[in-house]
Scaffold this motif. Structure first.
Motif, PDB file in Angstrom:
ATOM      1  N   LEU A 176       0.900  -1.263  -0.082  1.00 17.50           N
ATOM      2  CA  LEU A 176      -0.057   0.005   0.157  1.00 17.50           C
ATOM      3  C   LEU A 176       0.799   1.143  -0.135  1.00 17.50           C
ATOM      4  N   GLU A 177       1.369   1.744  -1.066  1.00 12.77           N
ATOM      5  CA  GLU A 177       2.234   2.620  -1.312  1.00 12.77           C
ATOM      6  C   GLU A 177       1.719   3.805  -2.387  1.00 12.77           C
ATOM      7  N   THR A 178       2.273   4.991  -2.167  1.00  7.98           N
ATOM      8  CA  THR A 178       1.752   5.930  -2.935  1.00  7.98           C
ATOM      9  C   THR A 178       2.428   6.347  -4.309  1.00  7.98           C
ATOM     10  N   ASN A 179       3.373   5.379  -4.268  1.00  3.31           N
ATOM     11  CA  ASN A 179       4.383   5.274  -5.748  1.00  3.31           C
ATOM     12  C   ASN A 179       4.754   3.953  -5.964  1.00  3.31           C
ATOM     13  N   PRO A 180       5.035   3.518  -7.138  1.00  4.24           N
ATOM     14  CA  PRO A 180       5.347   2.459  -7.609  1.00  4.24           C
ATOM     15  C   PRO A 180       6.621   1.657  -6.591  1.00  4.24           C
ATOM     16  N   SER A 181       6.366   0.380  -6.300  1.00  4.44           N
ATOM     17  CA  SER A 181       7.414  -0.146  -5.598  1.00  4.44           C
ATOM     18  C   SER A 181       7.861  -1.645  -5.820  1.00  4.44           C
ATOM     19  N   TYR A 182       8.608  -2.192  -5.258  1.00  2.56           N
ATOM     20  CA  TYR A 182       9.224  -3.780  -5.759  1.00  2.56           C
ATOM     21  C   TYR A 182       8.449  -4.889  -4.681  1.00  2.56           C
ATOM     22  N   ALA A 183       7.632  -5.675  -5.437  1.00  2.00           N
ATOM     23  CA  ALA A 183       7.364  -6.720  -4.469  1.00  2.00           C
ATOM     24  C   ALA A 183       8.093  -7.492  -3.676  1.00  2.00           C
ATOM     25  N   VAL A 184       7.873  -7.753  -2.453  1.00  2.00           N
ATOM     26  CA  VAL A 184       8.840  -8.492  -1.471  1.00  2.00           C
ATOM     27  C   VAL A 184       8.481 -10.101  -1.984  1.00  2.00           C
ATOM     28  N   ASP A 185       7.156 -10.424  -1.846  1.00  5.73           N
ATOM     29  CA  ASP A 185       6.380 -11.667  -1.971  1.00  5.73           C
ATOM     30  C   ASP A 185       6.037 -11.857  -3.284  1.00  5.73           C
ATOM     31  N   SER A 186       5.913 -13.271  -3.876  1.00  8.74           N
ATOM     32  CA  SER A 186       5.025 -13.568  -4.874  1.00  8.74           C
ATOM     33  C   SER A 186       3.479 -14.054  -4.590  1.00  8.74           C
ATOM     34  N   ALA A 187       2.654 -13.818  -5.502  1.00  9.29           N
ATOM     35  CA  ALA A 187       1.222 -14.090  -5.051  1.00  9.29           C
ATOM     36  C   ALA A 187       0.669 -15.101  -6.331  1.00  9.29           C
ATOM     37  N   TRP A 188       0.246 -16.237  -6.051  1.00 11.00           N
ATOM     38  CA  TRP A 188      -0.380 -17.108  -6.869  1.00 11.00           C
ATOM     39  C   TRP A 188      -1.901 -17.285  -6.710  1.00 11.00           C
ATOM     40  N   ALA A 189      -2.863 -17.696  -7.709  1.00 11.99           N
ATOM     41  CA  ALA A 189      -4.121 -17.724  -7.480  1.00 11.99           C
ATOM     42  C   ALA A 189      -4.231 -19.207  -7.185  1.00 11.99           C
ATOM     43  N   MET A 190      -4.664 -19.481  -6.214  1.00 11.44           N
ATOM     44  CA  MET A 190      -5.099 -21.343  -5.773  1.00 11.44           C
ATOM     45  C   MET A 190      -6.166 -21.659  -6.363  1.00 11.44           C
TER      46      MET A 190
END
Length: 222
Positions: free
Chosen positions: A77-91
């Motif tokens: 939840l940032e007001t500028n683009p940032s880098y994802a720390v985790d990956s997220a996959w649809a189950m």
């Protein structure tokens, strides 16, 4: 959006206003919502489906750190683009609302209640991360596994006529191991003992909580 702790306190007219800032996205089972290290320009509010959130360890393993369900936020939840720390996959088939980072500041300015909810959510996330660190150093494997099962029950449990609670997600034991911060072998031993003691029931990718109070006593060290 009414399911999310970020937006459930908003008035109906505020929900309608917020609709103008978000777009709908959908993924099939196995699709990535985002990948660790990827530059992301917004966050997703899950409205249907389940999402496995995973993190790469320094020894090259991939561990589950959370399972997101409707109402949860995926991404920073940032007001500028940032880098994802985790990956997220649809189950499973998953739908979410996407809020661009460059619109977040405007949304917060228009909806102060949302700003307060974001601060509370960030505080909760920090507290959970701190608790995980403490648990890994001060709690037994059985206590850590019981803690994960209770947390998933509170989030995903469906109460059955017999009083048991079926976790509404395809749950692998290595998912539980990752969230408990232990090995698959240790998790399997802990869950096998819990099943033998009549606290849980489980099968291939499913878990049912039979005696939540007993699990709470385990967590408390009783």
């Amino acid at each position: 959006m009414a399911r999310s702790p970020l937006t459930r306190e908003l008035k109906p007219e505020e929900h309608l206003d917020l609709d103008s800032f978000v777009t709908s996205w959908a993924w099939s089972e196995g699709d990535p919502l985002m990948m660790a290290g990827q530059k992301v320009s917004g966050s997703y509010l899950v409205v249907a489906g389940r999402v496995r959130v995973v993190r790469d360890t320094i020894d090259g393993r991939e561990i589950t750190v959370d399972i997101a369900s409707p109402g949860d936020i995926i991404g920073p939840l940032e007001t500028n683009p940032s880098y994802a720390v985790d990956s997220a996959w649809a189950m499973e088939t998953t739908c979410a609302l996407y809020l661009p980072a460059d619109r977040l500041a405007e949304v917060i300015a228009r909806h102060p209640a949302l700003a307060v909810a974001i601060v509370q959510m960030q505080h909760t996330r920090l507290a959970q991360a701190r608790d995980r660190d403490v648990n890994q150093s001060a709690k037994t494997v059985v206590q850590r596994v019981a803690t994960v099962l209770l947390r998933l029950d509170a989030k995903l449990g469906d109460l059955r006529p017999d009083g048991s609670s079926l976790l509404q997600v395809r749950l692998r034991r290595d998912d539980i191991a990752g969230m408990a911060g232990t090995t698959l072998e240790s998790t399997s031993r802990a869950m096998s003992q819990m099943k033998k003691d009549g606290l849980i029931d489980s099968g291939r990718e499913w878990v049912s909580i039979i005696d939540a109070q007993a699990l709470e006593r385990i967590v408390d060290g009783e």
